[in-house]
Design a protein around this motif. Structure first.
Motif, PDB file in Angstrom:
ATOM      1  N   ARG A 153       0.817  -1.221   0.000  1.00  0.00           N
ATOM      2  CA  ARG A 153       0.000   0.000   0.000  1.00  0.00           C
ATOM      3  C   ARG A 153       0.846   1.265   0.000  1.00  0.00           C
ATOM      4  N   ARG A 198       0.733  -6.447   7.937  1.00  0.00           N
ATOM      5  CA  ARG A 198       0.358  -6.704   6.534  1.00  0.00           C
ATOM      6  C   ARG A 198      -1.009  -7.363   6.454  1.00  0.00           C
ATOM      7  N   ARG A 199      -1.248  -8.341   7.332  1.00  0.00           N
ATOM      8  CA  ARG A 199      -2.530  -9.040   7.347  1.00  0.00           C
ATOM      9  C   ARG A 199      -3.677  -8.084   7.668  1.00  0.00           C
ATOM     10  N   ARG A 204      -4.342  -5.880   4.699  1.00  0.00           N
ATOM     11  CA  ARG A 204      -5.025  -6.636   3.644  1.00  0.00           C
ATOM     12  C   ARG A 204      -6.491  -6.811   3.990  1.00  0.00           C
ATOM     13  N   ARG A 259      -8.410  -3.581   3.465  1.00  0.00           N
ATOM     14  CA  ARG A 259      -8.012  -2.910   2.232  1.00  0.00           C
ATOM     15  C   ARG A 259      -9.053  -1.900   1.749  1.00  0.00           C
TER      16      ARG A 259
END
Length: 110
Positions: free
Chosen positions: A37, A76-77, A80, A83
């Motif tokens: 991102r 990161r999870r 995601r 998002r």
């Protein structure tokens, strides 16, 4: 998460982003490699240009890593998962509010 005032500009250089967010420039460069991102534009000379959206992403990542103590993979999870949600860290609340509003409209129509 503390509320940071982002100046009303179109683009910011990495030094400005570092001052605004309190994250060193070398960490910002590292995060570019770790988080999809975060992808600032580049000038022909290779200088990074961040937009407000990028700064909000930096603040979200900083909150996840420094305050909530997530690992990079954990952050990161979360990114995601959220998002489609805004980068202000309140995505779950906004989605729930939208869902409730749609359900009330559905009840009115039936």
């Amino acid at each position: 998460m503390e509320k940071v005032q982002i100046p009303d500009k179109l683009y910011f250089r990495i030094g400005e982003v570092s001052r605004i967010t309190g994250v060193p420039a070398y960490v910002l460069r590292f995060w570019e490699n770790e988080f999809r991102r975060m992808h600032p534009k580049r000038t022909p000379s290779g200088q990074r240009l961040y937009r407000k959206k990028d700064i909000e992403t930096v603040l979200t990542i900083k909150n996840l890593l420094y305050e909530k103590k997530f690992t990079i993979e954990g952050a990161r999870r979360i990114l995601r998962k959220n998002r489609a949600a805004p980068a202000d860290g309140h995505g779950d609340l906004d989605i729930q509010a939208i869902r409730n509003e749609l359900l009330s409209i559905r009840r009115l129509l039936s």
